[in-house]
Design a protein around this motif. Structure first.
Motif, PDB file in Angstrom:
ATOM      1  N   VAL A 138      -6.852   7.191   2.547  1.00 51.39           N
ATOM      2  CA  VAL A 138      -7.282   5.886   2.229  1.00 51.39           C
ATOM      3  C   VAL A 138      -7.888   5.708   0.694  1.00 51.39           C
ATOM      4  N   ALA A 139      -8.510   6.953   0.119  1.00 55.21           N
ATOM      5  CA  ALA A 139      -8.702   6.751  -1.133  1.00 55.21           C
ATOM      6  C   ALA A 139      -7.681   6.735  -2.112  1.00 55.21           C
ATOM      7  N   VAL A 140      -6.452   7.057  -1.753  1.00 54.74           N
ATOM      8  CA  VAL A 140      -5.326   6.970  -2.631  1.00 54.74           C
ATOM      9  C   VAL A 140      -4.718   5.451  -2.260  1.00 54.74           C
ATOM     10  N   ARG A 141      -5.052   4.934  -1.243  1.00 58.40           N
ATOM     11  CA  ARG A 141      -4.476   3.679  -0.915  1.00 58.40           C
ATOM     12  C   ARG A 141      -5.386   2.653  -1.393  1.00 58.40           C
ATOM     13  N   TYR A 142      -6.762   2.995  -1.463  1.00 57.57           N
ATOM     14  CA  TYR A 142      -7.583   2.040  -1.984  1.00 57.57           C
ATOM     15  C   TYR A 142      -8.545   2.601  -3.040  1.00 57.57           C
ATOM     16  N   PRO A 143      -7.684   2.670  -4.253  1.00 60.30           N
ATOM     17  CA  PRO A 143      -8.610   3.123  -5.441  1.00 60.30           C
ATOM     18  C   PRO A 143      -9.850   2.156  -5.937  1.00 60.30           C
ATOM     19  N   VAL A 144     -10.795   3.056  -6.333  1.00 69.11           N
ATOM     20  CA  VAL A 144     -11.974   2.333  -6.438  1.00 69.11           C
ATOM     21  C   VAL A 144     -12.102   1.279  -7.487  1.00 69.11           C
ATOM     22  N   GLN A 145     -11.259   1.602  -8.537  1.00 69.63           N
ATOM     23  CA  GLN A 145     -11.252   0.403  -9.600  1.00 69.63           C
ATOM     24  C   GLN A 145     -10.323  -0.453  -9.256  1.00 69.63           C
ATOM     25  N   GLN A 146      -9.590  -0.485  -8.277  1.00 72.12           N
ATOM     26  CA  GLN A 146      -8.755  -1.845  -7.922  1.00 72.12           C
ATOM     27  C   GLN A 146      -9.238  -2.600  -6.679  1.00 72.12           C
ATOM     28  N   VAL A 147     -10.208  -1.857  -5.948  1.00 77.17           N
ATOM     29  CA  VAL A 147     -10.753  -2.610  -4.780  1.00 77.17           C
ATOM     30  C   VAL A 147     -12.132  -2.717  -4.666  1.00 77.17           C
TER      31      VAL A 147
END
Length: 111
Positions: free
Chosen positions: A95-104
């Motif tokens: 999930v961390a790969v799917r939802y990178p902090v800087q994008q989400v």
């Protein structure tokens, strides 16, 4: 987790319940318990739900339902031979790969 898993396995074995603890039955029981947890929160406002543990009676009911969910999830993982902690860590990494902090960050949009 290992201690809880062992306690639940022994609890089922002592009662000869492992015959009923099929993956299907455990998944159905888990879904039922999640439904009971949802029922405790269903008509609460977001603020009331966040403070539910402040009410001794409601908090006790929610705690009991969370306990039931944990028991059935742990038992299901044991019967299926899934390391529950490893499965959660692996899923979190995916999930961390799917939802990178800087994008989400700050967004609830599903990807």
């Amino acid at each position: 987790m290992n201690d809880l898993t062992a306690q639940l396995r022994a609890f089922a074995e002592d009662r000869d319940w492992q015959q009923f603890h099929t993956p299907k039955n455990l998944a159905m029981a888990l879904a039922g318990e999640v439904g009971e947890l949802l029922a405790e929160l269903q008509w609460l406002t977001p603020e009331q739900a966040a403070a539910v543990m402040d009410d001794p009676e409601a908090g006790a009911r929610v705690r009991a339902e969370v306990g039931d969910v944990m028991i059935y999830l742990t038992r299901l993982a044991d019967v299926l031979g899934i390391d529950l902690e490893a499965a959660a860590v692996t899923k979190l990494a995916e999930v961390a790969v799917r939802y990178p902090v800087q994008q989400v960050k700050g967004s609830a949009t599903k990807r």
